[in-house]
Design an enzyme around this catalytic site. Sequence first.
Site, PDB file in Angstrom:
ATOM      1  CB  CYS A 119       2.571  38.112 -14.507  1.00 47.62           C
ATOM      2  SG  CYS A 119       2.027  39.704 -13.889  1.00 47.62           S
ATOM      3  CG  HIS A 129      -1.757   1.181   1.379  1.00 51.07           C
ATOM      4  ND1 HIS A 129      -1.388   2.235   2.175  1.00 51.07           N
ATOM      5  CD2 HIS A 129      -2.942   1.520   0.818  1.00 51.07           C
ATOM      6  CE1 HIS A 129      -2.316   3.169   2.108  1.00 51.07           C
ATOM      7  NE2 HIS A 129      -3.276   2.762   1.296  1.00 51.07           N
TER       8      HIS A 129
END
Length: 727
Positions: free
Chosen positions: A677, A282
């Site tokens: 930006c 897992h």
Amino acid sequence: MRNSRKNTCGYLPISSKPFFIPQTPVEQLMMATEAVFKSWNGKRAVDYRNAAGIPHDLGTAVNIVTMVFGNMGNDSATGVAMTRNTGEPGLEGDYLVNAQGEDVVAGIRMTKGIDQLAVEMPEIYKQLQKIAQILEDHYRDMQDMEFTIEKGKLWMLQTRDGKRTAQAAVRIAVDMVEEGKISIEEAVERVSPEQVDFFLHPQFENKAVAEARASGKVLAGGLNVSPGAAVGKVVFDADLAETWAKQGRQVVLVRPETKPDDVHGMLAANGIITSRGGRTSHAALVARQFGKPAVVGVAELQIDLVKRSMRVGDLTIHEGDFLSLDGSTGEIFIGKLKTVDPDIKDPWLIKLLGWADRIRTLDVMANADYPVDAIRARDYGAQGIGLCRTEHMFFESERLPHVQNMIMATRKLERKEALDALLPFQREDFAGLFRAMDGLPVIIRLIDPPLHEFMPDLLRLTNELADLKLQINHAVNMAEIDNLLQQIRTKERIRARVEQLHEQNPMLGLRGVRLSIQIPELTGMQIRALFEAACEVTREGVKVLPKIMIPLTTHANELKRQREVLEKTAGKVMAEQGITIDYKVGTMIEVPRAAMTADRIAVYAEFFSFGTNDLTQTTFGISRDDAESGFLMSYLNQGLLPENPFTTLDRDGVGEVMRIAVAKGRKTRPGIECGICGEHGGDPESIALCHELGLDYVSCSPFRVPVARLAAAHAALRHRSKKKDEK
Ligand code: PEP
Ligand code: MG
């Protein structure tokens, strides 16, 4: 295909309390089926879906099949296999002879590598290879298969698309195009922007690793199941890992083995270590899926969950001690090792990003202030600089005194002297950027922050003054007193100026274009430096494409004024230098008023760049500086906001403001270049919105450039298929 050991969402929950075992098979089946459906809403399943972005309304299914048994002697076995080995074609997996399914993934018994099956049961191995090929060809993707061998007969129990590391995802996608199995578009779609981000994860510095090895700092070694370097404080349970990470601490989760209940802690941790488990455990699967460096099966670790410590030989490590782990080599080191930024030279990634570039319509630029950042950005595929924050250069130690002198100046001449001293620094900064970006556009933003940011802190000044005054009482001679008085006078002058500059709300105060209007000499110096640098590098043969950006414009008149000042200085410098530079002037759109009046602003702007950090702040009316520590986090926890708007663009509010600005701007100036930006420029969801809004480019940190290239391609593909659906 016969039984599956697993249902689609995990194993049946086993309660520690004694429980009634239903006596008829039908009852047992009914209850087991119900348990599967209930498990869909269990905490671990919900956590997992949240992390993996799986919708909660998909639901689950139950298959009921008869069993075959891998524990019927030495001619029986059970195992797990992938059709590609860390991306490379060829089987990879583990198996156990005379065992039943769960044993393989639970990591309780030592598994054998799948290659061993070719030796132990060659016929079965050949069959498995053949079936693997058929399944992969059919599903057109790497398969993760479970099988059981019952008395020499192979049974396939389950197949599904295999989880994979980021490197494997990229390699498989590219290889499958080259094998003619999938199209270029499919390959691009199959890799997530987060997987590209993984290539940009830090690695340990070679020197640091060599030193750690030489000085006996290697604590232990295990299986290198998920690559990358991680450093953090050891923590022994998932809840604490989550809590510490929320407090801003770097953690490494250490467990004997992990279970689905641990997923939230694994996601919060920088890295994962388990003492048990194999490559298909897992811990390994989840770590790989989420790009977390992990080392599993570290048999030497003796973990004491009660004492909250672990031992390797004589050495004890306590919770809170630092460890470094290398998920690529499987080594675990004591203490903190230095990490380095990786190089993304993976040939498969380069190919995939090249395909993404062919698909995307958004340009990808970078926010970079220094040549070294610009060079990295260019290496990563940036098509220019979308934002150079010029003030960042002012903070450097040799420049700051001149900036402070400029701020302190009371007379014009004094100010001019300070600015003259700054000019050569700025000119060199700009020349460096232009050289690095030869042939590509560079957007240089004029000074933006409030001036007090360059001055000493008021509280610190007050304390220093109090200290100096105390020192006078202990002075032993007049010379010392004179010296102290001189220092006090200077600091008092500075404090008076800092007090004068103080604003209750500096983010809404004298900053951006307002500052340039108040101190025109400052912008004059910046423009001069910029054009002198442009002329200098042009003479060297560099192709320079400067764009000058005015921040925080609110009213068209501000831009009109600035443009006049700018053009005058630029014209003067170009005349002096005898060179003409082709340049553009634009503005940031950072306040709603600018967006609402974008048609007027566009008269003076040749491009718009959305400063979405400020635009989010001003549209929401939430301080960007306090966002992560204030009520916003509680809003997010309560689900009042679906997403942190400073991370992912708020589609309904800020997105709409942007939409209006683009439409109005283009009405006045058809084709006006629009970009973004703010930090959102590197966020895939926000990039998708920018594509929808018809922006021309996104600009983000150099490290996000490859991510943005892929995200922009995804946005284009999503848009294409939406359009197809509408037809
Ligand atoms: C912005 O506001 O989005 C931006 C890019 O400018 P800064 O973060 O420098 O204010
Ligand atoms: Mg801003």
